[in-house]
Design an enzyme around this catalytic site. Structure first.
Site, mmCIF file in Angstrom:
data_model
loop_
_atom_site.group_PDB
_atom_site.id
_atom_site.type_symbol
_atom_site.label_atom_id
_atom_site.label_comp_id
_atom_site.label_asym_id
_atom_site.label_seq_id
_atom_site.Cartn_x
_atom_site.Cartn_y
_atom_site.Cartn_z
ATOM 1 N N GLY A 32 34.862 1.211 40.231
ATOM 2 C CA GLY A 32 33.935 0.084 40.222
ATOM 3 C C GLY A 32 34.310 -0.905 41.305
ATOM 4 O O GLY A 32 35.363 -0.790 41.942
ATOM 5 N N LEU A 33 33.455 -1.873 41.519
ATOM 6 C CA LEU A 33 33.695 -2.872 42.550
ATOM 7 C C LEU A 33 34.929 -3.716 42.254
ATOM 8 O O LEU A 33 35.365 -3.826 41.103
ATOM 9 C CB LEU A 33 32.476 -3.791 42.669
ATOM 10 C CG LEU A 33 31.175 -3.168 43.170
ATOM 11 C CD1 LEU A 33 30.026 -4.148 42.981
ATOM 12 C CD2 LEU A 33 31.311 -2.772 44.643
ATOM 13 N N SER A 34 35.476 -4.315 43.279
ATOM 14 C CA SER A 34 36.548 -5.280 43.091
ATOM 15 C C SER A 34 36.024 -6.427 42.228
ATOM 16 O O SER A 34 34.941 -6.954 42.459
ATOM 17 C CB SER A 34 37.004 -5.826 44.450
ATOM 18 O OG SER A 34 38.002 -6.808 44.293
ATOM 19 N N GLY A 35 36.775 -6.780 41.191
ATOM 20 C CA GLY A 35 36.330 -7.844 40.297
ATOM 21 C C GLY A 35 35.490 -7.369 39.131
ATOM 22 O O GLY A 35 35.073 -8.183 38.289
ATOM 23 N N GLY A 37 36.529 -5.488 36.707
ATOM 24 C CA GLY A 37 37.338 -5.504 35.489
ATOM 25 C C GLY A 37 38.162 -4.253 35.256
ATOM 26 O O GLY A 37 38.701 -4.057 34.161
ATOM 27 N N LYS A 38 38.295 -3.414 36.272
ATOM 28 C CA LYS A 38 39.002 -2.132 36.104
ATOM 29 C C LYS A 38 40.439 -2.317 35.610
ATOM 30 O O LYS A 38 40.836 -1.750 34.593
ATOM 31 C CB LYS A 38 39.017 -1.369 37.444
ATOM 32 C CG LYS A 38 37.645 -1.052 38.007
ATOM 33 C CD LYS A 38 37.752 -0.307 39.330
ATOM 34 C CE LYS A 38 38.482 -1.098 40.412
ATOM 35 N NZ LYS A 38 37.804 -2.387 40.757
ATOM 36 N N SER A 39 41.224 -3.080 36.355
ATOM 37 C CA SER A 39 42.640 -3.257 36.005
ATOM 38 C C SER A 39 42.807 -4.060 34.726
ATOM 39 O O SER A 39 43.719 -3.801 33.929
ATOM 40 C CB SER A 39 43.391 -3.933 37.155
ATOM 41 O OG SER A 39 43.419 -3.088 38.301
ATOM 42 N N SER A 107 37.764 3.185 44.606
ATOM 43 C CA SER A 107 37.356 4.565 44.935
ATOM 44 C C SER A 107 35.850 4.652 45.182
ATOM 45 O O SER A 107 35.124 5.245 44.376
ATOM 46 C CB SER A 107 37.784 5.537 43.824
ATOM 47 O OG SER A 107 37.475 5.061 42.535
#
Length: 219
Positions: A32-35, A37-39, A107
């Site tokens: 997903g995009l930066s920001g 919420g992945k991490s 990614s």
């Protein structure tokens, strides 16, 4: 490409490692995009599964990896592809060890993510597989988790200040902002988490239920 090398087969099967851990090895690939919420979701899921379910996990975070293993790579298309290739190989090793891997990477390229999926579904090279190993290798070792959020929402959050820098031209080839850095959404992810409407706790609950229903949290 290295030549004159042979795969040295372990005397312990993957199923034997998984039986000891009482879980099934698998990689959850958060894209997903930066920001988006992945991490945040990955680390919250890690805490839930370790503390409340006594499972063995490891989080691979995009920024953390670039502090060490991939510190020699930039953000051009070729380096992005190599970044994901290396991480895919790490995920394969950890998954074979019986761990639940939470890989959180932008990614952006669909082809790169598909290559990681294919890599994790490959049978280990060399040696003779036992019936247990065949059962393990036939399972889905790669679960694509699309952490979905609009660019506008991610830019509003901007936890690292990267969108602001990209808009000012201080960061080149920034995914979702720069014309030469598109994000290719996964067409058929196993899990979709819409972080524009879901809180972190709900995302974690959905993932835990997914893993439970498919038998990953017990041997």
């Amino acid at each position: 490409m290295a030549t004159n090398i042979t795969w040295h087969q372990s005397h312990i099967t993957r199923d034997e490692r998984e039986r000891q851990l009482n879980q099934r090895g698998v990689t959850l690939w958060f894209t997903g995009l930066s920001g988006s919420g992945k991490s945040t979701i990955a680390t919250a899921l890690e805490r839930e599964l370790v503390l409340n379910h006594k499972k063995s996990l490891y989080v691979l975070d995009g920024d953390n990896i670039r502090h060490g293993l991939n510190k020699d790579l930039g953000f051009g298309p070729g380096d992005r592809q190599e970044n994901i290739r290396r991480i895919g190989e790490v995920c394969k090793l950890f998954t074979d060890a019986g761990l639940i891997v939470l890989a959180a990477f932008v990614s952006p390229y669909r082809e790169d993510r598909d290559k990681v999926r294919a890599l994790l579904q490959e049978k280990q090279t060399g040696g003779v597989e036992s019936n247990e190993q065949k059962t393990s290798s036939d399972r889905n070792n790669f679960i694509e988790v699309y952490v979905q959020a609009d660019v506008s929402l991610c830019e509003q959050r901007d936890p690292k200040g990267l969108y602001k820098k990209a808009r000012l031209g201080e960061i080149k080839s920034f995914t979702g902002v720069s014309a030469d850095a598109p994000f290719e959404s996964p067409p058929n992810p196993e899990v979709v988490l819409d972080t524009g409407s879901m809180c972190v706790e709900d995302c974690v609950s959905q993932l835990v239920e997914y893993l439970k229903e498919r038998g990953y949290l017990k041997f």
